[in-house]
Design a protein around this motif. Structure first.
Motif, PDB file in Angstrom:
ATOM      1  N   ALA A 285      14.626  -6.304   5.444  1.00 34.39           N
ATOM      2  CA  ALA A 285      13.989  -6.130   4.144  1.00 34.39           C
ATOM      3  C   ALA A 285      12.545  -5.673   4.307  1.00 34.39           C
ATOM      4  N   THR A 286      12.126  -4.749   3.453  1.00 32.65           N
ATOM      5  CA  THR A 286      10.734  -4.306   3.381  1.00 32.65           C
ATOM      6  C   THR A 286      10.213  -4.625   1.988  1.00 32.65           C
ATOM      7  N   ASN A 287       9.170  -5.467   1.909  1.00 26.24           N
ATOM      8  CA  ASN A 287       8.550  -5.807   0.634  1.00 26.24           C
ATOM      9  C   ASN A 287       7.383  -4.866   0.379  1.00 26.24           C
ATOM     10  N   VAL A 288       7.403  -4.187  -0.747  1.00 25.43           N
ATOM     11  CA  VAL A 288       6.332  -3.262  -1.119  1.00 25.43           C
ATOM     12  C   VAL A 288       5.554  -3.899  -2.260  1.00 25.43           C
ATOM     13  N   ASN A 289       4.283  -4.216  -2.024  1.00 27.29           N
ATOM     14  CA  ASN A 289       3.444  -4.830  -3.046  1.00 27.29           C
ATOM     15  C   ASN A 289       2.874  -3.772  -3.985  1.00 27.29           C
ATOM     16  N   ASP A 290       2.630  -4.161  -5.236  1.00 30.42           N
ATOM     17  CA  ASP A 290       2.169  -3.218  -6.255  1.00 30.42           C
ATOM     18  C   ASP A 290       0.805  -2.609  -5.926  1.00 30.42           C
ATOM     19  N   ASN A 291       0.017  -3.283  -5.083  1.00 26.38           N
ATOM     20  CA  ASN A 291      -1.307  -2.755  -4.746  1.00 26.38           C
ATOM     21  C   ASN A 291      -1.304  -1.946  -3.453  1.00 26.38           C
ATOM     22  N   THR A 292      -0.097  -1.662  -2.930  1.00 26.48           N
ATOM     23  CA  THR A 292       0.030  -0.696  -1.835  1.00 26.48           C
ATOM     24  C   THR A 292       0.236   0.668  -2.479  1.00 26.48           C
ATOM     25  N   VAL A 293      -0.853   1.385  -2.665  1.00 28.47           N
ATOM     26  CA  VAL A 293      -0.866   2.566  -3.539  1.00 28.47           C
ATOM     27  C   VAL A 293      -0.954   3.843  -2.715  1.00 28.47           C
ATOM     28  N   GLY A 294      -0.175   4.832  -3.090  1.00 28.57           N
ATOM     29  CA  GLY A 294      -0.221   6.131  -2.436  1.00 28.57           C
ATOM     30  C   GLY A 294       0.988   6.955  -2.814  1.00 28.57           C
ATOM     31  N   GLU A 295       1.148   8.093  -2.165  1.00 32.16           N
ATOM     32  CA  GLU A 295       2.251   8.993  -2.475  1.00 32.16           C
ATOM     33  C   GLU A 295       3.297   9.025  -1.365  1.00 32.16           C
ATOM     34  N   GLY A 296       3.097   8.233  -0.311  1.00 29.17           N
ATOM     35  CA  GLY A 296       4.028   8.238   0.803  1.00 29.17           C
ATOM     36  C   GLY A 296       5.180   7.276   0.609  1.00 29.17           C
ATOM     37  N   LEU A 297       5.987   7.120   1.666  1.00 35.27           N
ATOM     38  CA  LEU A 297       7.095   6.166   1.625  1.00 35.27           C
ATOM     39  C   LEU A 297       6.563   4.739   1.515  1.00 35.27           C
ATOM     40  N   PHE A 298       7.296   3.903   0.770  1.00 38.72           N
ATOM     41  CA  PHE A 298       6.994   2.482   0.617  1.00 38.72           C
ATOM     42  C   PHE A 298       5.592   2.266   0.044  1.00 38.72           C
ATOM     43  N   GLN A 299       5.247   3.072  -0.957  1.00 33.19           N
ATOM     44  CA  GLN A 299       3.985   2.930  -1.671  1.00 33.19           C
ATOM     45  C   GLN A 299       4.229   3.112  -3.169  1.00 33.19           C
ATOM     46  N   PHE A 300       3.410   2.440  -3.988  1.00 30.08           N
ATOM     47  CA  PHE A 300       3.458   2.612  -5.440  1.00 30.08           C
ATOM     48  C   PHE A 300       2.602   3.813  -5.818  1.00 30.08           C
ATOM     49  N   ASN A 301       3.202   4.744  -6.541  1.00 28.33           N
ATOM     50  CA  ASN A 301       2.491   5.919  -7.030  1.00 28.33           C
ATOM     51  C   ASN A 301       2.459   5.827  -8.550  1.00 28.33           C
ATOM     52  N   TYR A 302       1.258   5.583  -9.111  1.00 25.07           N
ATOM     53  CA  TYR A 302       1.128   5.322 -10.547  1.00 25.07           C
ATOM     54  C   TYR A 302       0.786   6.595 -11.310  1.00 25.07           C
ATOM     55  N   PHE A 303       1.370   6.731 -12.494  1.00 21.86           N
ATOM     56  CA  PHE A 303       1.097   7.840 -13.393  1.00 21.86           C
ATOM     57  C   PHE A 303       0.663   7.253 -14.732  1.00 21.86           C
ATOM     58  N   GLY A 304      -0.580   7.522 -15.155  1.00 22.11           N
ATOM     59  CA  GLY A 304      -1.065   7.001 -16.427  1.00 22.11           C
ATOM     60  C   GLY A 304      -2.131   5.938 -16.242  1.00 22.11           C
ATOM     61  N   ASP A 305      -2.251   5.102 -17.247  1.00 24.30           N
ATOM     62  CA  ASP A 305      -3.361   4.142 -17.333  1.00 24.30           C
ATOM     63  C   ASP A 305      -2.896   2.737 -16.932  1.00 24.30           C
ATOM     64  N   TRP A 306      -2.616   2.518 -15.657  1.00 24.23           N
ATOM     65  CA  TRP A 306      -2.174   1.209 -15.153  1.00 24.23           C
ATOM     66  C   TRP A 306      -3.380   0.357 -14.782  1.00 24.23           C
ATOM     67  N   GLN A 307      -3.339  -0.908 -15.167  1.00 23.66           N
ATOM     68  CA  GLN A 307      -4.413  -1.849 -14.881  1.00 23.66           C
ATOM     69  C   GLN A 307      -3.977  -2.805 -13.767  1.00 23.66           C
ATOM     70  N   HIS A 308      -4.922  -3.178 -12.904  1.00 24.38           N
ATOM     71  CA  HIS A 308      -4.641  -4.113 -11.814  1.00 24.38           C
ATOM     72  C   HIS A 308      -5.250  -5.477 -12.133  1.00 24.38           C
ATOM     73  N   TYR A 309      -4.472  -6.544 -11.865  1.00 26.10           N
ATOM     74  CA  TYR A 309      -4.970  -7.909 -12.044  1.00 26.10           C
ATOM     75  C   TYR A 309      -4.725  -8.661 -10.747  1.00 26.10           C
ATOM     76  N   GLY A 310      -5.779  -9.198 -10.145  1.00 28.17           N
ATOM     77  CA  GLY A 310      -5.682  -9.763  -8.808  1.00 28.17           C
ATOM     78  C   GLY A 310      -5.634 -11.272  -8.733  1.00 28.17           C
ATOM     79  N   GLU A 311      -5.439 -11.967  -9.871  1.00 29.27           N
ATOM     80  CA  GLU A 311      -5.396 -13.442  -9.859  1.00 29.27           C
ATOM     81  C   GLU A 311      -4.208 -13.945 -10.657  1.00 29.27           C
ATOM     82  N   GLU A 312      -3.037 -13.363 -10.440  1.00 30.51           N
ATOM     83  CA  GLU A 312      -1.845 -13.739 -11.207  1.00 30.51           C
ATOM     84  C   GLU A 312      -1.060 -14.812 -10.436  1.00 30.51           C
ATOM     85  N   ASP A 313      -1.205 -16.047 -10.865  1.00 26.60           N
ATOM     86  CA  ASP A 313      -0.522 -17.155 -10.193  1.00 26.60           C
ATOM     87  C   ASP A 313       0.989 -16.969 -10.265  1.00 26.60           C
ATOM     88  N   GLY A 314       1.644 -17.026  -9.118  1.00 24.64           N
ATOM     89  CA  GLY A 314       3.095 -16.893  -9.064  1.00 24.64           C
ATOM     90  C   GLY A 314       3.581 -15.492  -8.771  1.00 24.64           C
TER      91      GLY A 314
END
Length: 424
Positions: A285-314
């Protein structure tokens, strides 16, 4: 249930109120006494009445006190911190039990109404999927018929008249049996995409058990995809509990192919028992986190106005992204034969469109009455071991009870060998 301030002297049940500070003192002194007397007994805690109170209690204990606790016990009468408790059990290396739940329903006193049975099964499924305890314990299986009549409720799986020495098997008894009669010691739980289903597998006997509920008043159909299993002389048995059925055998036949469809009548609990299956459990298994950002393999590539929140318990790695703007999207490119999406469901979440490669977009509702983190919202297996593209889009639409249209991004899981079962 120590935090509950209604458990005081003169009460008629076994609850006992202790402050958090007092809990720590009691645990420390109890551990010292057990060691002094050279007893093998260990301490479980905090045994709170709600999941949230249990989670908060654990956070309040110091490192030394936590070292004295061998098992985390939590009651599931209320709260949403299922993934939080699971995380604590993993980090602390402790067993996790859902050590008490019972319910009286909301249909008054009854032996034959599905209302208390569906409430019970919803709690079982949610706890098993998101809290993943090693034990799930029903409280007070036999209850007084006289007391239930007096209080206009339906506590217990069996109602008994202790004076007349009579008893009645209720709908919760049969619905609960859809789990306990078939998911036996030795089974392991597998991921299944459907939010109202659990899947368990015993590799020693080659049996897969799927339990699905329908707590709505409309007919529902579910398709099970077993393409990640090796099938040999496989057979299937389906049993059901509904308003007119009590663990009734609906179907028994040989199973051709690796997919089958089951009808789920309104207000019912259906169990499918599949024999003659094998599963390769060594998936990578490979876990890809939402803050691993880019256009390559196993990365999140965002289109539009996405907001990041870094203190989400759970949340996975305690962060996530979100957007509520229509047609905002993210993509993840990957290689592997299965992809799963885990994210939060919540009252303010809307409906997402999810597409894999060039397939037609399917709609997934991220709404829930309460917020639950890391829910398995999508899973697709039996893919070629080549490059694929997952796309998740904000549709701007929502459930009629939702307060918003936000879609979260948290974690994508890619496996490169066969694992688990999908339910659509």
């Amino acid at each position: 249930e120590p935090s509950a301030d209604w458990w005081k002297e003169g009460g008629y049940q076994e609850g006992c109120h202790f402050s958090r500070a007092a809990q720590i003192v009691v645990i420390d002194r109890l551990h010292a006494a057990l060691v002094r007397d050279r007893l093998p007994t260990t301490v479980s805690a905090p045994e709170e009445w709600s999941l949230d109170e249990s989670y908060a209690a654990l956070l309040s204990y110091g490192r030394q006190t936590l070292s004295y606790v061998s098992q985390i016990n939590a009651h599931s009468y209320d709260g949403t911190k299922r993934t939080g408790l699971l995380g604590q059990s993993v980090v602390l290396g402790k067993r996790l039990w859902m050590s008490e739940f019972g319910n009286g329903g909301s249909a008054g006193h009854t032996h034959d109404d599905m209302n208390p049975a569906l409430q019970l099964c919803r709690r079982v499924i949610d706890d098993l999927k998101y809290m993943q305890p090693v034990a799930w314990v029903y409280w007070d299986a036999v209850e007084s018929e006289e007391e239930n009549v007096r209080t206009k409720s339906s506590w217990g799986l069996i109602h008994a008249d202790y004076k007349a020495r009579e008893y009645w098997l209720t709908k919760p008894y049969f619905a609960f049996g859809g789990f306990t009669k078939y998911i036996r010691p030795g089974f392991v739980f597998l991921e299944i995409a459907d939010a109202s289903s659990v899947a368990a597998f015993d590799p020693a006997i080659g049996r897969l058990v799927l339990v699905s509920m329908n707590d709505t008043r409309t007919q529902r159909t579910i398709e099970y995809d077993l393409s990640n299993f090796l099938m040999s002389n496989s057979s299937i048995e389906i049993v059901r509990t509904s308003k007119s059925e009590n663990l009734k055998r609906i179907e028994q036949r040989s199973l051709e192919g690796q997919r089958f469809v089951a009808g789920l009548p309104p207000e019912s609990v259906t169990t499918a028992i599949v024999d003659g299956v094998r599963w390769e459990s060594d998936a990578i298994a490979t876990n890809v986190n939402d803050n691993t950002v880019g256009e390559g393999l196993f990365q999140f590539n965002y289109f539009g106005d996405w907001q990041h929140y870094g203190e989400e318990d759970g949340a996975f790695l305690k962060d996530n992204h979100w957007s509520r703007r229509q047609d905002d999207a993210f993509e993840v490119r990957f290689t592997g034969n299965r992809v799963s999406v885990r994210a939060a469901v919540a009252p303010n979440h809307g409906i997402a469109g999810i597409a894999l490669d060039n397939s037609e977009e399917i709609l997934i509702d991220f709404y829930s009455k309460t917020r639950v983190e890391q829910v398995l919202v999508f899973s697709k297996g039996d893919l070629d071991e080549t490059e694929h593209r997952l796309r998740v889009r904000v549709t701007g639409h929502k459930h009629q009870d939702a307060t918003g249209t936000s879609i979260p991004a948290d974690r994508v899981i890619v496996t490169s060998k066969k694992s688990a079962v999908s339910g659509f």
